[in-house]
Design a protein around this motif. Structure first.
Motif, PDB file in Angstrom:
ATOM      1  N   VAL A 130     -14.109  -3.260  -1.649  1.00  0.00           N
ATOM      2  CA  VAL A 130     -13.044  -3.763  -2.505  1.00  0.00           C
ATOM      3  C   VAL A 130     -13.601  -4.023  -3.894  1.00  0.00           C
ATOM      4  CG1 VAL A 130     -11.791  -4.802  -0.587  1.00  0.00           C
ATOM      5  CG2 VAL A 130     -13.454  -6.177  -1.844  1.00  0.00           C
ATOM      6  N   LEU A 144      -4.906  -6.063  -2.105  1.00  0.00           N
ATOM      7  CA  LEU A 144      -5.149  -7.027  -1.043  1.00  0.00           C
ATOM      8  C   LEU A 144      -4.613  -8.390  -1.435  1.00  0.00           C
ATOM      9  CD1 LEU A 144      -8.876  -6.123  -0.275  1.00  0.00           C
ATOM     10  CD2 LEU A 144      -6.819  -5.147   0.744  1.00  0.00           C
ATOM     11  N   ASP A 145      -3.877  -8.989  -0.517  1.00  0.00           N
ATOM     12  CA  ASP A 145      -3.438 -10.375  -0.680  1.00  0.00           C
ATOM     13  C   ASP A 145      -4.289 -11.217   0.258  1.00  0.00           C
ATOM     14  OD1 ASP A 145      -2.082 -12.596  -1.438  1.00  0.00           O
ATOM     15  OD2 ASP A 145      -0.200 -12.106  -0.416  1.00  0.00           O
ATOM     16  N   THR A 146      -4.935 -12.248  -0.263  1.00  0.00           N
ATOM     17  CA  THR A 146      -5.824 -13.083   0.545  1.00  0.00           C
ATOM     18  C   THR A 146      -5.335 -14.531   0.526  1.00  0.00           C
ATOM     19  OG1 THR A 146      -7.297 -13.544  -1.333  1.00  0.00           O
ATOM     20  CG2 THR A 146      -7.807 -11.615   0.007  1.00  0.00           C
ATOM     21  N   ILE A 152      -8.095 -11.583   4.347  1.00  0.00           N
ATOM     22  CA  ILE A 152      -7.039 -10.652   3.981  1.00  0.00           C
ATOM     23  C   ILE A 152      -5.829 -10.898   4.872  1.00  0.00           C
ATOM     24  CG2 ILE A 152      -6.409  -8.226   3.747  1.00  0.00           C
ATOM     25  CD1 ILE A 152      -9.443  -7.635   3.619  1.00  0.00           C
ATOM     26  N   VAL A 155      -1.943  -6.024   3.031  1.00  0.00           N
ATOM     27  CA  VAL A 155      -2.296  -4.946   2.107  1.00  0.00           C
ATOM     28  C   VAL A 155      -0.993  -4.324   1.630  1.00  0.00           C
ATOM     29  CG1 VAL A 155      -3.576  -2.813   1.751  1.00  0.00           C
ATOM     30  CG2 VAL A 155      -4.408  -4.486   3.406  1.00  0.00           C
ATOM     31  N   MET A 168      -8.374  -1.954  -2.696  1.00  0.00           N
ATOM     32  CA  MET A 168      -9.214  -1.100  -1.873  1.00  0.00           C
ATOM     33  C   MET A 168      -9.708   0.064  -2.714  1.00  0.00           C
ATOM     34  SD  MET A 168      -7.318  -0.904   1.836  1.00  0.00           S
ATOM     35  CE  MET A 168      -5.854  -0.091   1.192  1.00  0.00           C
ATOM     36  N   SER A 196      -2.510   2.076   3.661  1.00  0.00           N
ATOM     37  CA  SER A 196      -2.515   0.617   3.519  1.00  0.00           C
ATOM     38  C   SER A 196      -1.600  -0.038   4.542  1.00  0.00           C
ATOM     39  CB  SER A 196      -2.094   0.223   2.095  1.00  0.00           C
ATOM     40  OG  SER A 196      -0.824   0.766   1.786  1.00  0.00           O
ATOM     41  N   ASP A 200      -2.651  -2.682   7.338  1.00  0.00           N
ATOM     42  CA  ASP A 200      -1.903  -3.931   7.458  1.00  0.00           C
ATOM     43  C   ASP A 200      -1.499  -4.181   8.911  1.00  0.00           C
ATOM     44  OD1 ASP A 200      -0.885  -6.192   6.052  1.00  0.00           O
ATOM     45  OD2 ASP A 200       1.136  -5.400   6.288  1.00  0.00           O
ATOM     46  N   ALA A 211     -14.125  -6.562   4.625  1.00  0.00           N
ATOM     47  CA  ALA A 211     -14.056  -6.071   3.249  1.00  0.00           C
ATOM     48  C   ALA A 211     -15.340  -6.467   2.541  1.00  0.00           C
ATOM     49  CB  ALA A 211     -12.842  -6.653   2.533  1.00  0.00           C
TER      50      ALA A 211
END
Length: 257
Positions: A130, A144-146, A152, A155, A168, A196, A200, A211
């Motif tokens: 990443v 990416l949403d964390t 993570i 995605v 990514m 993605s 997900d 990641a």
């Protein structure tokens, strides 16, 4: 470990460079992009190259035949370019176990081997590099949403309003679990089966996803100016410092299991 290379695209954004050749044969620093991809994969242990071809596939097949630098090549034909998840399904019958995946239009000088090492140590169902990009560029990629712990949680492919600027890159490792996820993916708003979305699905089902921060640089050669930038970097001009990509990620680890 087998390595899958996705090289079926038409490269319409690279025109006129792709008017008479497949995207993977566009030259960067005097040689086709796909040869740089092959060299990177062989350097980190690829034992077989599984190349997904499509547009003007005969040029690729006739040029490389059944091996590159002594490493065997097997081709799979993606008859319609319906997205990366669809492309991966074309090699399902050829993959024996965990495998590497690289997009055929990315030029890397980075820590690809760290992803393979993590895959082998953790037996993760997916591992990938990443990097952080400017927010205005994030919509070009899988974003990416964390959560607050750096895990993570989602995605999102090429969102209009990116939830972060953490994206990514074009290098992954997978176990065969990715094939079932790709089979479950529904067409996106773009009408494509997105990789993605498959990743997900792995995340939401509790699979192990790792990641790894990218160290070094990479160029996604999507436009003619990207080809020029990659050439300049390879020639040592204005190469970004190795510690810059991903350096401002706040979480100490980016993984979920």
């Amino acid at each position: 470990m087998q390595a899958v290379v996705l090289a079926a695209g038409k490269g319409t954004r690279l025109q006129p460079l792709t008017d008479d050749k497949p995207k993977a044969l566009v030259e960067v620093d005097g040689r086709p992009i796909i040869e740089d991809v092959f060299d990177n994969l062989i350097a980190i242990g690829a034992t077989e190259l599984l190349v997904v071809v499509g547009h003007l596939k005969e040029q690729l097949i006739n040029r490389y035949n059944d091996e590159y630098r002594g490493v065997p090549i097997t081709y799979a034909h993606q008859r319609e370019q319906l997205g990366l998840a669809h492309a991966i399904l074309q090699v399902e019958s050829l993959v024996e176990d965990e495998f590497m995946l690289m997009l055929g239009d990315n030029v890397f000088r980075s820590n690809l081997g760290d992803v393979v090492t993590r895959q082998q140590e953790d037996r993760a169902d997916a591992a990938f590099l990443v990097e952080q990009v400017p927010y205005e560029e994030a919509s070009r990629y899988g974003v990416l949403d964390t959560n607050e712990y750096g895990e993570i949680v989602e995605v999102v492919e090429k969102p209009d309003d990116p939830p972060s600027n953490l994206v990514m890159t074009g290098f992954y490792t997978f176990t065969p679990a990715i094939f079932h996820a790709c089979q479950l993916v529904q067409p996106s708003d773009r009408g494509e089966y997105e990789l993605s979305d498959a990743i997900d699905l792995l995340i939401q089902s509790g699979r192990t996803i790792d990641a790894i921060r990218m160290e070094g640089w990479r160029v996604d050669v999507g436009y003619p100016e990207d080809r020029d930038q990659a050439t300049a970097f390879l020639q040592g001009e204005d190469v970004p410092p190795a510690e810059v990509p991903g350096a401002s990620v706040s979480a100490p680890e980016l993984e979920t299991d």
